[in-house]
Scaffold this motif. Sequence first.
Motif, PDB file in Angstrom:
ATOM      1  N   UNK A  79       0.831  -1.210   0.000  1.00 48.37           N
ATOM      2  CA  UNK A  79       0.000   0.000   0.000  1.00 48.37           C
ATOM      3  C   UNK A  79       0.864   1.257   0.000  1.00 48.37           C
ATOM      4  N   UNK A  80       1.888   1.240   0.845  1.00 45.30           N
ATOM      5  CA  UNK A  80       2.785   2.410   0.930  1.00 45.30           C
ATOM      6  C   UNK A  80       3.505   2.646  -0.398  1.00 45.30           C
ATOM      7  N   UNK A  81       3.922   1.573  -1.031  1.00 47.83           N
ATOM      8  CA  UNK A  81       4.606   1.697  -2.314  1.00 47.83           C
ATOM      9  C   UNK A  81       3.659   2.238  -3.370  1.00 47.83           C
ATOM     10  N   UNK A  82       2.437   1.756  -3.338  1.00 47.16           N
ATOM     11  CA  UNK A  82       1.445   2.232  -4.302  1.00 47.16           C
ATOM     12  C   UNK A  82       1.137   3.708  -4.115  1.00 47.16           C
ATOM     13  N   UNK A  83       1.108   4.154  -2.868  1.00 49.23           N
ATOM     14  CA  UNK A  83       0.852   5.571  -2.599  1.00 49.23           C
ATOM     15  C   UNK A  83       1.986   6.445  -3.101  1.00 49.23           C
ATOM     16  N   UNK A  84       3.219   5.937  -2.984  1.00 52.72           N
ATOM     17  CA  UNK A  84       4.379   6.693  -3.495  1.00 52.72           C
ATOM     18  C   UNK A  84       4.265   6.895  -5.001  1.00 52.72           C
ATOM     19  N   UNK A  85       3.837   5.826  -5.694  1.00 55.92           N
ATOM     20  CA  UNK A  85       3.708   5.912  -7.146  1.00 55.92           C
ATOM     21  C   UNK A  85       2.563   6.841  -7.549  1.00 55.92           C
ATOM     22  N   UNK A  86       1.533   6.884  -6.718  1.00 58.93           N
ATOM     23  CA  UNK A  86       0.377   7.706  -7.037  1.00 58.93           C
ATOM     24  C   UNK A  86       0.563   9.171  -6.666  1.00 58.93           C
ATOM     25  N   UNK A  87       1.523   9.448  -5.795  1.00 56.27           N
ATOM     26  CA  UNK A  87       1.681  10.814  -5.257  1.00 56.27           C
ATOM     27  C   UNK A  87       1.837  11.881  -6.331  1.00 56.27           C
ATOM     28  N   UNK A  88       2.740  11.722  -7.336  1.00 56.12           N
ATOM     29  CA  UNK A  88       2.899  12.771  -8.359  1.00 56.12           C
ATOM     30  C   UNK A  88       1.602  13.015  -9.138  1.00 56.12           C
ATOM     31  N   UNK A  89       0.891  11.906  -9.477  1.00 55.07           N
ATOM     32  CA  UNK A  89      -0.351  12.045 -10.244  1.00 55.07           C
ATOM     33  C   UNK A  89      -1.406  12.762  -9.414  1.00 55.07           C
ATOM     34  N   UNK A  90      -1.511  12.415  -8.106  1.00 57.31           N
ATOM     35  CA  UNK A  90      -2.486  13.064  -7.237  1.00 57.31           C
ATOM     36  C   UNK A  90      -2.183  14.552  -7.096  1.00 57.31           C
ATOM     37  N   UNK A  91      -0.885  14.878  -7.005  1.00 54.57           N
ATOM     38  CA  UNK A  91      -0.487  16.285  -6.877  1.00 54.57           C
ATOM     39  C   UNK A  91      -0.895  17.078  -8.112  1.00 54.57           C
ATOM     40  N   UNK A  92      -0.671  16.459  -9.307  1.00 53.36           N
ATOM     41  CA  UNK A  92      -1.046  17.115 -10.559  1.00 53.36           C
ATOM     42  C   UNK A  92      -2.555  17.371 -10.618  1.00 53.36           C
ATOM     43  N   UNK A  93      -3.337  16.381 -10.214  1.00 60.24           N
ATOM     44  CA  UNK A  93      -4.797  16.518 -10.261  1.00 60.24           C
ATOM     45  C   UNK A  93      -5.286  17.624  -9.333  1.00 60.24           C
ATOM     46  N   UNK A  94      -4.706  17.706  -8.148  1.00 56.55           N
ATOM     47  CA  UNK A  94      -5.112  18.749  -7.202  1.00 56.55           C
ATOM     48  C   UNK A  94      -4.765  20.135  -7.742  1.00 56.55           C
ATOM     49  N   UNK A  95      -3.597  20.248  -8.349  1.00 60.41           N
ATOM     50  CA  UNK A  95      -3.202  21.553  -8.918  1.00 60.41           C
ATOM     51  C   UNK A  95      -4.146  21.964 -10.040  1.00 60.41           C
ATOM     52  N   UNK A  96      -4.545  20.973 -10.864  1.00 65.84           N
ATOM     53  CA  UNK A  96      -5.463  21.260 -11.961  1.00 65.84           C
ATOM     54  C   UNK A  96      -6.822  21.720 -11.433  1.00 65.84           C
ATOM     55  N   UNK A  97      -7.298  21.054 -10.336  1.00 62.52           N
ATOM     56  CA  UNK A  97      -8.579  21.445  -9.734  1.00 62.52           C
ATOM     57  C   UNK A  97      -8.529  22.891  -9.271  1.00 62.52           C
ATOM     58  N   UNK A  98      -7.416  23.280  -8.623  1.00 64.32           N
ATOM     59  CA  UNK A  98      -7.269  24.658  -8.140  1.00 64.32           C
ATOM     60  C   UNK A  98      -7.285  25.641  -9.300  1.00 64.32           C
TER      61      UNK A  98
END
Length: 509
Positions: free
Chosen positions: A476-495
């Motif tokens: 789970x922790x490894x998967x979250x690390x891989x998802x972190x950049x994509x999640x950051x991009x999505x949040x920035x786009x929402x803003x």
Amino acid sequence: MSHAPGHSGGATVKARAELALNNEFLRKAVKFTTERLKNGKLKAMEDHGNWEEWRERGRQIRLHTIAHLDYYLNQFVDNARANGVHVHFADTAQDAVTISLAIAERKSAKSVVKSKSMVSEELHLNQALESIGVEAIETDLGEYIIQLAGEAPSHIIIPAIHKNRYQIADLLSEDAGEKLEADTKVLAGYVRRRLRAKFLEADIGMTGCNFAIAETGSMVLFENEGNARMVTTLPKTQITLMGMERIIPSWADLEVMATLLPRSATGQKLTMYMSGITGPRRSEDADGPDEMHIIIVDNGRSLQLGDPEFQELLNCIRCGACLNACPVYRHIGGHAYGGTYSGPIGAVLTPSLQKNIAEWDDIANASSLCGACYEACPVKIPLHEMLVYLRRRKVEAGHGNKVEGAGMMGFGALLSKSGRFKTVLKLGKLGQKFVARNGEIRLKVGPLKGWNTYRVTPSLPKKSFREQWGTMDAEIREGLKEMAPEMKQRMEQIVKDRTKGGGNGHGHS
């Protein structure tokens, strides 16, 4: 004819339940009728619209009334006596029976016609009347049927719920001395003709009481057959048996109860007949009794007053909705509970009224504690919680199951140390190799017998959740690390989208 005061077939709920489960007629009849009643209630709730608001209003009326029961009882008694009613108080069941028999003897009564009354069942009054040579005739169709069968009611609202029309046809055919067709119109028509003469001949009419109105000293009856009206208008003397908690303050409060009770009981908007009776016949009245008695029965009810765990039990309006919703009652019917009151309300009410934990220590176990009774109750009585309280009091009084107690102590000791728990799990995995097949344990010995008779016990998995957690956590922790950049991009786009939209929060991600 009389109702059997007790129920045969075993000294415990479990023994009686096993008999009921092996009775195919009973199971089918109870399931069919409770399903119909439950669905009728659900439809009535849906049609009503704001059911929960009325349910809460009903609860508040009952809470207020029981909290001030002494005041409203005194008000009711004063007004009833002013209306010409003879009011009697009965501390015990025997007191109520003694008062009833004294009235019957004073009137030289030969017969009593009765509308449905759970209090009279509680007192076993039919047997008492017959012991002094007074014929007691039940005039409610269901009550008449079970009286012929020599049985007690199986349901608060529908006494003969456990019988189908073929069994009823056999009973009525024997009573008639001729073969009657198993058709409801034919059977009801026979009973109607049979009872007509009884109504006209009776010396005393006896009723229960759905609600007593404190502000006017009136009593109210709900019914669907018209028999209660006959009982309260034709005989010269009327006796009403009333549980002391049946009080409500005013006629305005009756509007709430008249909305809740029929819908909860049978799914009706209103019962066919609702009678308000205020005293005996007056000179200008065309009918009614010349003399009216109300016997207010305690018989253990006052023991609940001031008890924070059980006082709400007195809120019950005897609609039977908890029986129709209860998965236990729907399988075993009412007689398996062994007392006058069955289902969830009976499982709490019987031990509470009798204060005899030694005798009734098993009835509180006749529940899955699913809470269906609370959801069905129109005045929100927490019966599932009360059943837990009863179980606790049973253990505290020394009537608990010693084997079960030892097992729970062992379970507590096992869970108090993680090392012990792991060791037992390992031993369990080794031991189950001899009894588990295809991930299931079907062995019917010891504690597994009751469970595996009707279902199967899953075997322990090769790896427990705890044993798998280390690997799962890392993944789970490894998967979250891989998802972190994509999640950051999505949040920035929402803003950015929200900023373009003027900050009104209507952007899209």
